[in-house]
Motif scaffolding. Structure first.
Motif, PDB file in Angstrom:
ATOM      1  N   LEU A  82      34.462  48.999  48.425  1.00 27.37           N
ATOM      2  CA  LEU A  82      33.256  47.866  48.148  1.00 27.37           C
ATOM      3  C   LEU A  82      33.964  47.180  46.829  1.00 27.37           C
ATOM      4  O   LEU A  82      33.749  46.006  46.908  1.00 27.37           O
ATOM      5  CB  LEU A  82      32.064  48.581  47.881  1.00 27.37           C
ATOM      6  N   ALA A  83      34.336  48.063  45.870  1.00 26.86           N
ATOM      7  CA  ALA A  83      34.563  47.316  44.410  1.00 26.86           C
ATOM      8  C   ALA A  83      35.977  46.433  44.694  1.00 26.86           C
ATOM      9  O   ALA A  83      35.776  45.300  44.246  1.00 26.86           O
ATOM     10  CB  ALA A  83      34.972  48.266  43.442  1.00 26.86           C
ATOM     11  N   SER A  84      36.820  46.840  45.673  1.00 22.47           N
ATOM     12  CA  SER A  84      38.082  46.067  45.944  1.00 22.47           C
ATOM     13  C   SER A  84      37.663  45.009  46.649  1.00 22.47           C
ATOM     14  O   SER A  84      38.208  43.767  46.306  1.00 22.47           O
ATOM     15  CB  SER A  84      38.980  46.960  46.499  1.00 22.47           C
ATOM     16  N   HIS A  85      36.888  44.996  47.533  1.00 21.79           N
ATOM     17  CA  HIS A  85      36.310  43.805  48.412  1.00 21.79           C
ATOM     18  C   HIS A  85      35.669  42.882  47.634  1.00 21.79           C
ATOM     19  O   HIS A  85      36.006  41.745  47.506  1.00 21.79           O
ATOM     20  CB  HIS A  85      35.438  44.220  49.636  1.00 21.79           C
ATOM     21  N   LEU A  86      35.057  43.215  46.852  1.00 21.46           N
ATOM     22  CA  LEU A  86      34.219  42.222  45.759  1.00 21.46           C
ATOM     23  C   LEU A  86      35.206  41.643  44.910  1.00 21.46           C
ATOM     24  O   LEU A  86      34.995  40.214  44.647  1.00 21.46           O
ATOM     25  CB  LEU A  86      33.243  42.968  45.075  1.00 21.46           C
ATOM     26  N   LEU A  87      36.135  42.230  44.373  1.00 21.87           N
ATOM     27  CA  LEU A  87      37.240  41.495  43.625  1.00 21.87           C
ATOM     28  C   LEU A  87      37.878  40.351  44.380  1.00 21.87           C
ATOM     29  O   LEU A  87      38.214  39.346  43.848  1.00 21.87           O
ATOM     30  CB  LEU A  87      38.246  42.644  43.016  1.00 21.87           C
ATOM     31  N   GLN A  88      38.076  40.896  45.566  1.00 15.27           N
ATOM     32  CA  GLN A  88      39.038  39.976  46.614  1.00 15.27           C
ATOM     33  C   GLN A  88      38.024  38.709  46.823  1.00 15.27           C
ATOM     34  O   GLN A  88      38.645  37.545  47.130  1.00 15.27           O
ATOM     35  CB  GLN A  88      39.505  40.617  47.984  1.00 15.27           C
ATOM     36  N   ALA A  89      36.635  39.120  46.898  1.00 16.98           N
ATOM     37  CA  ALA A  89      35.547  37.775  47.205  1.00 16.98           C
ATOM     38  C   ALA A  89      35.395  36.929  46.032  1.00 16.98           C
ATOM     39  O   ALA A  89      34.525  36.048  46.413  1.00 16.98           O
ATOM     40  CB  ALA A  89      34.448  38.487  47.837  1.00 16.98           C
ATOM     41  N   GLY A  90      35.879  37.262  44.829  1.00 18.76           N
ATOM     42  CA  GLY A  90      36.033  36.348  43.945  1.00 18.76           C
ATOM     43  C   GLY A  90      35.087  37.205  42.362  1.00 18.76           C
ATOM     44  O   GLY A  90      34.989  36.179  41.483  1.00 18.76           O
TER      45      GLY A  90
END
Length: 323
Positions: free
Chosen positions: A301-309
């Protein structure tokens, strides 16, 4: 650390030191100012370390953005200046002959309690240097002195949480510990945009004037979810807790204290399977918190949120906090 009695002169070799953590509000933003409850967690991943040492001349302040006499500090450091002055007056020390530093890895204006953490660490560093012993209630009030300069009418929640090592329940100026058995992490995502608490509070104030019934309904929604969330945290009811987070974020959105970027991060968290997500803090920028289903999911989830901005993320494990 070398401590001194109140009547003793400060010795050049003495040093006082203290650390304060950040905080995240799980539930209760904005409604807490109006007497409703809130739940907050300390965030040990970010913090500030303050030192206080004797130094000739005027009080000298060293922080990330300034190094010079306290009397010449820029306006954004006025909250720290107010706390330093109030602390020295409270313990009967002269407002000179002191060098205070406050350095850390705290992102400013993100709703993580940076102003309260700075004030708290400085208060405790000064007291560590001088040996003066003040009760927690007095230390809290000294932190609140700076918080009033920073935020106008703060609830006191930040001042209590940054001085805590445990999750707290806060209402009407009083804080108490709560039992937390949540076995899943909370991801804190920095939007990269400064929050605007003054603007958000002003918007809610205006809405209370023009649409009081709507605001009362949103506050009641936040209050009800906050009360129920206390039991969810105690019993590790993750799914129910996450649903409440989404619903509270929607209420905060309707109160116009969210922002397009925060809303996008909440949507991205949902797409990545977060059990719940919402803004945390004053809003209109700042951070989002998202509840993972388990520890591996927290990393994903942390990685996804980084990719999301998101600019950066921290993973908060409630089980590592004191109870």
């Amino acid at each position: 650390m070398h401590k001194l009695k109140e009547a003793d002169p400060l010795q050049a070799s003495a040093v006082g030191q203290s650390v304060a953590w950040g905080k995240v509000i799980l539930f209760g933003e904005h409604s807490v100012v109006h007497g409703h409850p809130a739940i907050a967690f300390p965030l040990p991943q970010v913090g500030l370390t303050a030192t206080a040492t004797p130094s000739p001349g005027p009080v000298w302040l060293t922080v990330d953005i300034y190094d010079g006499p306290l009397s010449s500090a820029p306006p954004m450091l006025a909250p720290l200046g107010a706390t330093i002055t109030a602390t020295l007056r409270r313990i009967g020390r002269p407002e000179r002959g002191l060098h205070i530093t406050c350095i850390g890895d705290f992102p400013l204006e993100r709703g993580l309690g940076s102003s309260a953490a700075g004030a708290a660490s400085i208060v405790n560093a000064i007291l560590d240097l001088t040996g003066d012993d003040l009760p927690k209630t007095v230390r809290h009030e000294l932190v609140q002195t700076g918080e009033r300069v920073a935020h106008g009418n703060p609830s006191g929640l930040d001042a209590y949480t940054v001085l805590s090592r445990s999750p707290i329940w806060f209402q009407n100026g009083s804080a108490e510990g709560i039992e937390v058995n949540l076995g899943a992490p909370i991801v804190v995502a920095d939007s990269g945009q400064p929050g605007d608490t003054h603007s958000a509070v002003g918007a809610v104030t205006e809405m209370r004037r023009t649409n009081p019934d709507d605001v009362a309904r949103y506050f009641e929604t936040i209050r009800d979810h906050t009360i129920a969330a206390r039991e969810n945290l105690k019993n590790d009811e993750r799914v129910a807790l996450g649903r409440r987070m989404y619903e509270v974020h929607e209420a905060l959105h309707e109160l116009s204290v969210s922002s397009p970027h925060l809303d996008q991060l909440v949507r991205s968290a949902r797409e990545a399977g977060a059990l719940g997500a919402k803004l945390t803090g004053g809003g209109r920028g700042g951070c989002v918190i998202a509840l993972a289903s388990d520890f591996q999911h927290g990393q994903d989830l942390a990685s996804h949120l980084l990719q999301a901005g998101a600019l950066q993320t921290w993973i908060l494990n409630p089980e590592e906090l004191e109870q």
